[in-house]
Structures are given as C-alpha cells and as structure tokens.
Write an enzyme that holds these catalytic residues in place. Structure first.
Site, PDB file in Angstrom:
ATOM      1  N   SER A  77       0.828  -1.210   0.000  1.00  0.00           N
ATOM      2  CA  SER A  77       0.000   0.000   0.000  1.00  0.00           C
ATOM      3  C   SER A  77       0.859   1.256   0.000  1.00  0.00           C
ATOM      4  CB  SER A  77      -0.943   0.004   1.202  1.00  0.00           C
ATOM      5  OG  SER A  77      -1.907  -1.021   1.085  1.00  0.00           O
ATOM      6  N   ASN A 174      -6.002  -9.807  -7.231  1.00  0.00           N
ATOM      7  CA  ASN A 174      -6.038 -10.436  -5.916  1.00  0.00           C
ATOM      8  C   ASN A 174      -7.323 -11.207  -5.642  1.00  0.00           C
ATOM      9  OD1 ASN A 174      -6.848  -7.542  -5.938  1.00  0.00           O
ATOM     10  ND2 ASN A 174      -7.589  -8.012  -3.881  1.00  0.00           N
ATOM     11  N   GLN A 202       0.410  -9.511  -5.503  1.00  0.00           N
ATOM     12  CA  GLN A 202      -0.088 -10.885  -5.527  1.00  0.00           C
ATOM     13  C   GLN A 202       0.789 -11.821  -6.344  1.00  0.00           C
ATOM     14  OE1 GLN A 202      -2.452 -12.491  -3.939  1.00  0.00           O
ATOM     15  NE2 GLN A 202      -3.250 -10.736  -2.834  1.00  0.00           N
ATOM     16  N   HIS A 224       4.535 -10.195   2.999  1.00  0.00           N
ATOM     17  CA  HIS A 224       3.661 -11.160   3.664  1.00  0.00           C
ATOM     18  C   HIS A 224       2.818 -11.977   2.695  1.00  0.00           C
ATOM     19  CE1 HIS A 224      -0.430  -9.157   3.593  1.00  0.00           C
ATOM     20  NE2 HIS A 224       0.335  -8.189   3.149  1.00  0.00           N
ATOM     21  N   CYS A 350     -22.091  -8.466   3.655  1.00  0.00           N
ATOM     22  CA  CYS A 350     -23.499  -8.259   4.000  1.00  0.00           C
ATOM     23  C   CYS A 350     -23.562  -7.433   5.279  1.00  0.00           C
ATOM     24  CB  CYS A 350     -24.177  -9.604   4.207  1.00  0.00           C
ATOM     25  SG  CYS A 350     -25.910  -9.459   4.641  1.00  0.00           S
TER      26      CYS A 350
END
Length: 412
Positions: A77, A174, A202, A224, A350
């Site tokens: 990021s 991803n 990814q 990671h 949801c």
C-alpha cells in the site's frame, strides 16, 4: 456445524501467508543481538547497514533489478501510494502545475491504488479507469484510446506533453487471479512517452517476475504475500524514472524514504522470496493441478456456480480458485466455511440487510445481485496436498448448499 476433530484448512493465502521458518531464522539475529540502527557509524550500526544492503542486493537480483533501484517500504500500500503521488509530482515538475494530467489505471485494481487515485482526483488529477473483459484482462486497445485522449487534452491546453503521468495496472488480480499482459501494456504506454507501474503484490513469489521482461518503470511488492514478515515491502524504481521522496525526515533509503529501516523485516523478506523462487516452476504446476481438481469438483457438484477469472492456467495465478455463486450471501458463506474448518474469503459483504458486491465481480460483468453478492475466493497454500483438496471437495459443496438455505435473511 463446527467439527473440531477435522484439520483446519487455511485457504486464504492471498490475504496473507504464514511466516516461513527460514525467514524467521534469518530475522532472529536482527531482532535480538544484531540490533543496530543502520544510520550510525559505530561497528554495531555498520553491521546492520551491511546486512541491509546485502538483503537489498539479493532482493534486486530476484527481480532482475539493480540494488540502487530498490527501496524498502512498509508494504504494498505504501509503495502504491508513493509511486502514484510521486509520478504526478514528477509530471507537474516537468510540465507545470497547470498542465492537464491523468493517471490511467483499471477498474479491478487493489484499493491501495483506487483510493490513492481518489485522493489525487481531489487534487485535480483526472483518473481514467480502464474496463476489463469478462475474464479480467485489460485490453491494449482500451489503453491506446486512453493515452491518445490524454495527449489530445494536453495539446488542447497548448502544452506539448503526454497528458498522462503514469499507467498503473496490476500484474495479477487479488480476487480472481487473472494475470495481465503487462509487457504489452507497458510497451504501449512507452510509445506515448508514459511510464508504467505494476502492482505485483499478488504475483511476486508465485510466478516469475522480472522487471526487464515486464518492461515496467516501477513495481510494488509486499513480503507477507510470499511467507515473509508483515509490515515490509519494496518499491522498484527504474533508474531513469525518478520520483520525489514520499516520507521526509532523514537520509534513509538514499534520501527517498525517511525513517529507521526495518532491517529484520528486509532480511526476512529476502529469505522468504529466495525460498519461494526455489523450485517455483514445479510448485506452480503442482498447485495449479490441485486447484483445477477442486474447481472441477465444485462445478460438477454445485449448480449455479460460475468460475471467475481466466480459466487458462498460464494466465492465472496457480493458487486462486474464485467463484460467483447464485443465491448465496458471501459473508455468510465464509462464516460457514470457518465453522466447517476452512479459512476462505469473499469479495462481498453483507451489512444490515444490504449487500455491497465486489468491484472486481461487477467489472467482470457479474452485476446481477443474485450472483454478485455471492463471490468466493479459495487461495491455496504452497504446500497444499491431495488430502487438503479431498477435504475441500467435501466441505465446499456442503457449505454452499447450507448457505443457500440460510441466505434469505441477507437477500437484496
């Protein structure tokens, strides 16, 4: 119902991976006895600085880059935000702050890209979101049209400039695992004099990644995702593509990113990537074959299930199986998977009776709420085995059937 007697299967490796023992072992001295700040001049500091530069050189070699082109960051990021903001600042330094400029990216990018673009748009940058086909591929012709439009907008303002500060297209998605044709997209951007960035978070450690073969000017990665530690990543910047510093405050990272370097993290990241690249081709083939067996079983046993992304193994990450499932709430499905002993992910959520579909699913044309709210991603481990696939083949259809029966409470 939960069955605690059955082994739990972690199938959410696209979210994060467990730390490699080899990476942990490489890190341990720099978490304990070799604790020096690499910015100092005494022997303890110099030892840390030397270790950091060895890790940088090895990381660069893994990517086909030069050591001075690699900058350590806190992760994907940060790397994405740095290159986007830096490219715009670079463009405005060259052509003036009033010059029309845009960033060209795609509708299926990670939110680190999309949200950074939102911020840039508030600063007057035009954001162009390229569509994708039903498998998630960005088309070169669509990029060509966007690049022509950008140059024409610049010429209309009386400025001889490309009109575009950067093209940024992810190497592999991803959510659905589709691999983009970055070499072709980069070549087209370069014909217009526009630099190319790819978010390879990814992809690195899962498919071969070489910056020269890709033809990119910038590339982001995060440790990671390939069994390295969390909180460390890197940004590759080709020597000819210079952007301003992202974090001010010190001379670290050759003056480009202030802050005491994460020496242990960088060393762990390199160790994890070296391990991931060892035997990569054989592992890719094995994992893809096991994934395909799982996918075929799900499609054969579950009605109204659509396999999303590119089905061609050569154009898809080997570990990702992704589906759109009719009349299922994705969040409920993930909860049922967890109870059945499987960690999975969904692209929809949801909340209070409404469903927000995955932006990737919608971009692929899955915009019917009956389908779009039921996305599922299973991302397999590097060491996945036949027994794991056997268990998934039993649990996945069972959970889908149960989720269908229960999804009415979260229906649109």
């Amino acid at each position: 119902m939960s069955d605690e007697s059955q082994p739990y299967i972690y199938a959410d490796n696209a979210a994060t991976t467990p730390l490699s023992p080899a990476a942990l072992q490489a890190m341990m001295p720099y978490l304990t006895t070799e604790f020096g700040n690499p910015g100092g001049i005494h022997r303890i500091a110099k030892a840390a600085a030397q270790a950091l530069e060895v890790a940088r050189a090895k990381m660069a070699e893994h990517l086909g880059a030069n050591a001075h082109e690699l900058y350590f960051t806190s992760g994907g990021s940060e790397s994405d935000n740095w290159v986007l903001h830096g490219a715009v600042e670079r463009y405005r330094d060259r052509f003036g702050t009033t010059a029309p400029t845009c960033i060209i990216t795609s509708v299926i990018e990670h939110h680190a890209i999309l949200h950074a673009c939102d911020a840039l748009e508030r600063d007057g940058v035009r954001i162009v979101l390229l569509p994708v086909d039903e498998m998630g591929h960005v088309r070169v012709d669509d990029l060509e049209r966007a690049l022509v439009d950008a140059r024409e907008a610049s010429h209309a303002a009386g400025i001889d400039a490309p009109g575009c500060a950067l093209v940024s297209i992810m190497l592999a998605n991803n959510e659905v695992g589709t691999i983009e044709d970055i070499p072709a997209l980069a070549a087209r951007a370069h014909t217009h004099g526009v630099p190319m960035h790819t978010d390879a978070v990814q992809a690195v450690g899962h498919i071969p990644v070489d910056v020269d073969a890709l033809g990119v000017d910038a590339l982001s990665l995060s440790a990671h995702k390939f069994h390295g530690p969390r909180g460390v990543g890197a940004l590759y910047l080709r020597e000819s593509f210079s952007i301003p510093p992202f974090i001010e405050g010190g001379a670290q990272e050759r003056g480009m990113r202030a802050g005491t370097e994460n020496v242990a993290g960088a060393i762990g990241m390199e160790a994890a990537l070296a391990e991931a690249l060892d035997g990569l081709d054989d592992r890719r083939t094995r994992v893809a074959q096991l994934r395909d067996r799982l996918v075929q079983h799900v499609l054969d046993t579950c009605p109204d299930v659509h396999y999303t992304g590119d089905p061609d193994s050569g154009r898809r990450l080997p570990s990702i199986a992704s589906f759109a499932i009719r009349d299922v709430d994705g969040e409920l499905l993930v909860v049922l998977f967890d109870r059945a002993g499987v960690a999975a992910a969904t692209g929809s959520a949801c909340s209070t009776g409404s469903t927000d579909p995955s932006h990737v699913a919608v971009a692929l044309g899955i915009d019917d709420p009956a389908w779009a709210r039921g996305t599922l991603r299973l991302s397999l481990a590097d060491d996945v085995c036949d027994a794991d696939i056997d268990a998934l083949c039993e649990r996945v259809p069972r959970c889908i059937k149960r989720a269908r029966l229960m999804s009415g409470s979260c229906a649109v």
